[in-house]
Motif scaffolding. Structure first.
Motif, PDB file in Angstrom:
ATOM      1  N   ASP A   1       0.830  -1.217   0.000  1.00  0.00           N
ATOM      2  CA  ASP A   1       0.000   0.000   0.000  1.00  0.00           C
ATOM      3  C   ASP A   1       0.862   1.264   0.000  1.00  0.00           C
ATOM      4  O   ASP A   1       0.577   2.225  -0.736  1.00  0.00           O
ATOM      5  N   ASP A   2       1.933   1.263   0.813  1.00  0.00           N
ATOM      6  CA  ASP A   2       2.838   2.425   0.837  1.00  0.00           C
ATOM      7  C   ASP A   2       3.523   2.608  -0.511  1.00  0.00           C
ATOM      8  O   ASP A   2       3.695   3.726  -0.994  1.00  0.00           O
ATOM      9  N   TRP A   3       3.923   1.500  -1.133  1.00  0.00           N
ATOM     10  CA  TRP A   3       4.580   1.552  -2.445  1.00  0.00           C
ATOM     11  C   TRP A   3       3.643   2.154  -3.494  1.00  0.00           C
ATOM     12  O   TRP A   3       4.044   3.009  -4.281  1.00  0.00           O
ATOM     13  N   GLN A   4       2.390   1.708  -3.482  1.00  0.00           N
ATOM     14  CA  GLN A   4       1.421   2.228  -4.444  1.00  0.00           C
ATOM     15  C   GLN A   4       1.157   3.721  -4.237  1.00  0.00           C
ATOM     16  O   GLN A   4       1.090   4.490  -5.203  1.00  0.00           O
TER      17      GLN A   4
ATOM     18  N   PHE B   1      11.088   6.065 -10.512  1.00  0.00           N
ATOM     19  CA  PHE B   1      11.888   5.242  -9.601  1.00  0.00           C
ATOM     20  C   PHE B   1      11.349   3.804  -9.590  1.00  0.00           C
ATOM     21  O   PHE B   1      12.111   2.842  -9.647  1.00  0.00           O
ATOM     22  N   SER B   2      10.017   3.660  -9.517  1.00  0.00           N
ATOM     23  CA  SER B   2       9.397   2.332  -9.531  1.00  0.00           C
ATOM     24  C   SER B   2       9.764   1.585 -10.811  1.00  0.00           C
ATOM     25  O   SER B   2      10.081   0.387 -10.788  1.00  0.00           O
ATOM     26  N   LYS B   3       9.731   2.289 -11.936  1.00  0.00           N
ATOM     27  CA  LYS B   3      10.087   1.678 -13.222  1.00  0.00           C
ATOM     28  C   LYS B   3      11.537   1.196 -13.208  1.00  0.00           C
ATOM     29  O   LYS B   3      11.838   0.083 -13.646  1.00  0.00           O
ATOM     30  N   LYS B   4      12.437   2.012 -12.679  1.00  0.00           N
ATOM     31  CA  LYS B   4      13.846   1.637 -12.625  1.00  0.00           C
ATOM     32  C   LYS B   4      14.062   0.432 -11.717  1.00  0.00           C
ATOM     33  O   LYS B   4      14.838  -0.476 -12.041  1.00  0.00           O
ATOM     34  N   MET B   5      13.373   0.405 -10.577  1.00  0.00           N
ATOM     35  CA  MET B   5      13.489  -0.732  -9.660  1.00  0.00           C
ATOM     36  C   MET B   5      12.975  -2.002 -10.319  1.00  0.00           C
ATOM     37  O   MET B   5      13.597  -3.060 -10.238  1.00  0.00           O
ATOM     38  N   THR B   6      11.827  -1.893 -10.988  1.00  0.00           N
ATOM     39  CA  THR B   6      11.240  -3.047 -11.672  1.00  0.00           C
ATOM     40  C   THR B   6      12.199  -3.577 -12.732  1.00  0.00           C
ATOM     41  O   THR B   6      12.382  -4.790 -12.873  1.00  0.00           O
ATOM     42  N   GLU B   7      12.805  -2.664 -13.473  1.00  0.00           N
ATOM     43  CA  GLU B   7      13.743  -3.068 -14.515  1.00  0.00           C
ATOM     44  C   GLU B   7      14.936  -3.807 -13.928  1.00  0.00           C
ATOM     45  O   GLU B   7      15.385  -4.823 -14.471  1.00  0.00           O
ATOM     46  N   LYS B   8      15.460  -3.312 -12.811  1.00  0.00           N
ATOM     47  CA  LYS B   8      16.617  -3.958 -12.178  1.00  0.00           C
ATOM     48  C   LYS B   8      16.272  -5.363 -11.692  1.00  0.00           C
ATOM     49  O   LYS B   8      17.040  -6.310 -11.889  1.00  0.00           O
ATOM     50  N   VAL B   9      15.104  -5.514 -11.056  1.00  0.00           N
ATOM     51  CA  VAL B   9      14.672  -6.831 -10.579  1.00  0.00           C
ATOM     52  C   VAL B   9      14.464  -7.771 -11.763  1.00  0.00           C
ATOM     53  O   VAL B   9      14.904  -8.925 -11.751  1.00  0.00           O
ATOM     54  N   TYR B  10      13.817  -7.270 -12.814  1.00  0.00           N
ATOM     55  CA  TYR B  10      13.558  -8.086 -14.004  1.00  0.00           C
ATOM     56  C   TYR B  10      14.864  -8.522 -14.667  1.00  0.00           C
ATOM     57  O   TYR B  10      15.049  -9.698 -15.015  1.00  0.00           O
ATOM     58  N   LEU B  11      15.792  -7.588 -14.851  1.00  0.00           N
ATOM     59  CA  LEU B  11      17.038  -7.903 -15.539  1.00  0.00           C
ATOM     60  C   LEU B  11      17.887  -8.892 -14.748  1.00  0.00           C
ATOM     61  O   LEU B  11      18.535  -9.770 -15.333  1.00  0.00           O
ATOM     62  N   ALA B  12      17.887  -8.763 -13.410  1.00  0.00           N
ATOM     63  CA  ALA B  12      18.625  -9.719 -12.583  1.00  0.00           C
ATOM     64  C   ALA B  12      18.052 -11.121 -12.757  1.00  0.00           C
ATOM     65  O   ALA B  12      18.795 -12.103 -12.915  1.00  0.00           O
ATOM     66  N   SER B  13      16.716 -11.234 -12.774  1.00  0.00           N
ATOM     67  CA  SER B  13      16.071 -12.539 -12.971  1.00  0.00           C
ATOM     68  C   SER B  13      16.326 -13.070 -14.378  1.00  0.00           C
ATOM     69  O   SER B  13      16.574 -14.269 -14.572  1.00  0.00           O
ATOM     70  N   LYS B  14      16.274 -12.186 -15.368  1.00  0.00           N
ATOM     71  CA  LYS B  14      16.510 -12.607 -16.758  1.00  0.00           C
ATOM     72  C   LYS B  14      17.939 -13.127 -16.929  1.00  0.00           C
ATOM     73  O   LYS B  14      18.160 -14.166 -17.562  1.00  0.00           O
ATOM     74  N   ARG B  15      18.906 -12.406 -16.350  1.00  0.00           N
ATOM     75  CA  ARG B  15      20.304 -12.862 -16.436  1.00  0.00           C
ATOM     76  C   ARG B  15      20.464 -14.232 -15.782  1.00  0.00           C
ATOM     77  O   ARG B  15      21.196 -15.083 -16.270  1.00  0.00           O
ATOM     78  N   ARG B  16      19.764 -14.422 -14.686  1.00  0.00           N
ATOM     79  CA  ARG B  16      19.832 -15.699 -13.964  1.00  0.00           C
ATOM     80  C   ARG B  16      19.314 -16.840 -14.850  1.00  0.00           C
ATOM     81  O   ARG B  16      19.938 -17.889 -14.963  1.00  0.00           O
ATOM     82  N   VAL B  17      18.187 -16.630 -15.491  1.00  0.00           N
ATOM     83  CA  VAL B  17      17.613 -17.656 -16.369  1.00  0.00           C
ATOM     84  C   VAL B  17      18.523 -17.894 -17.574  1.00  0.00           C
ATOM     85  O   VAL B  17      18.764 -19.047 -17.971  1.00  0.00           O
ATOM     86  N   GLU B  18      19.061 -16.831 -18.139  1.00  0.00           N
ATOM     87  CA  GLU B  18      19.957 -16.980 -19.298  1.00  0.00           C
ATOM     88  C   GLU B  18      21.206 -17.769 -18.931  1.00  0.00           C
ATOM     89  O   GLU B  18      21.697 -18.575 -19.732  1.00  0.00           O
ATOM     90  N   ASP B  19      21.736 -17.545 -17.731  1.00  0.00           N
ATOM     91  CA  ASP B  19      22.903 -18.315 -17.286  1.00  0.00           C
ATOM     92  C   ASP B  19      22.599 -19.814 -17.322  1.00  0.00           C
ATOM     93  O   ASP B  19      23.416 -20.622 -17.777  1.00  0.00           O
ATOM     94  N   LEU B  20      21.406 -20.174 -16.832  1.00  0.00           N
ATOM     95  CA  LEU B  20      21.026 -21.591 -16.793  1.00  0.00           C
ATOM     96  C   LEU B  20      20.792 -22.157 -18.190  1.00  0.00           C
ATOM     97  O   LEU B  20      21.088 -23.319 -18.461  1.00  0.00           O
ATOM     98  N   LEU B  21      20.278 -21.326 -19.089  1.00  0.00           N
ATOM     99  CA  LEU B  21      19.950 -21.792 -20.435  1.00  0.00           C
ATOM    100  C   LEU B  21      21.159 -21.876 -21.357  1.00  0.00           C
ATOM    101  O   LEU B  21      21.273 -22.795 -22.162  1.00  0.00           O
ATOM    102  N   TYR B  22      22.057 -20.903 -21.256  1.00  0.00           N
ATOM    103  CA  TYR B  22      23.089 -20.740 -22.280  1.00  0.00           C
ATOM    104  C   TYR B  22      24.489 -21.191 -21.877  1.00  0.00           C
ATOM    105  O   TYR B  22      25.337 -21.382 -22.747  1.00  0.00           O
ATOM    106  N   TYR B  23      24.753 -21.351 -20.583  1.00  0.00           N
ATOM    107  CA  TYR B  23      26.111 -21.670 -20.153  1.00  0.00           C
ATOM    108  C   TYR B  23      26.206 -23.090 -19.619  1.00  0.00           C
ATOM    109  O   TYR B  23      25.267 -23.597 -18.999  1.00  0.00           O
ATOM    110  N   SER B  24      27.353 -23.717 -19.854  1.00  0.00           N
ATOM    111  CA  SER B  24      27.621 -25.026 -19.259  1.00  0.00           C
ATOM    112  C   SER B  24      27.815 -24.845 -17.750  1.00  0.00           C
ATOM    113  O   SER B  24      28.099 -23.728 -17.286  1.00  0.00           O
TER     114      SER B  24
END
Length: 196
Positions: free
Chosen positions: A113-116, A128-151
């Motif tokens: 509620d405070d965030w909204q 600021f909310s958009k930037k935070m969302t982007e950082k959280v999303y990109l960290a998760s995306k990098r994590r998934v890509e590591d599992l998919l693309y790297y040995s």
């Protein structure tokens, strides 16, 4: 009045000094004991959390009943200090994730509620909310890509390069789980790398 972690939070979150007091006043600080949960699977996530001191991990339980570490959180950079289940937070749905303290930790929360209210206040907080969302999303995306693309070996080397602190703070068993391999496989990779 004392304002714990004020300066480091302001710096890591890159919030303008004259706006930060508003954000800081909404934070709720708490100490979390080792092995305690701040979120359990099935609960709805009602917060965005920030690690001030200590280490947390986000993990899920797979269909075989095994815990799989997805993210680690500690006070190093913005991608690491934020912990939440953003899907559960945004959609008000039960979480599939668990977030647990790996050591005695100090964290702070801002509630949904405070965030909204903050985001609806003006364009600064919406950005600021958009930037935070982007950082959280990109960290998760990098994590998934590591599992998919790297040995497994390259995942280990990348983790060693990007987050050497993890190897001082996290057990080999949890690191192996994070890399998607068994502890025995991790041990073999480490031995192979030491030979070179």
């Amino acid at each position: 009045m004392s304002k714990p972690y004020y300066n480091i939070l302001q710096s890591l979150l890159e919030i303008e000094v004259n706006a930060f007091d508003k954000f800081y006043s909404l934070l709720r600080f708490t100490d979390v004991k080792k092995k305690d949960f701040v979120l359990k699977e099935g609960d709805t996530c009602k917060f965005i959390g920030l690690v001030q001191k200590g280490t947390l991990r986000t993990f899920y339980v797979n269909e075989n009943g095994e815990e799989v570490s997805f993210l680690f959180h500690f006070n190093q950079q913005i991608e690491d200090i934020v912990f939440t289940d953003y899907e559960s937070f945004l959609l008000d749905t039960p979480s599939k994730l668990n977030i647990q303290a790996l050591e005695n930790s100090t964290v702070c929360f801002i509630g949904y509620d405070d965030w909204q209210r903050l985001c609806n206040e003006n364009d600064y907080w919406l950005l600021f909310s958009k930037k935070m969302t982007e950082k959280v999303y990109l960290a998760s995306k990098r994590r998934v890509e590591d599992l998919l693309y790297y040995s497994p070996e390259n995942r280990y080397l990348k983790l060693l390069k990007d987050n050497p602190l993890l190897f001082q703070k996290i057990s080999q068993k949890l690191i192996a789980s994070y890399l998607g391999i068994t502890p025995q496989s991790l041990s073999r990779i480490r031995k192979r790398i030491c030979i070179y």
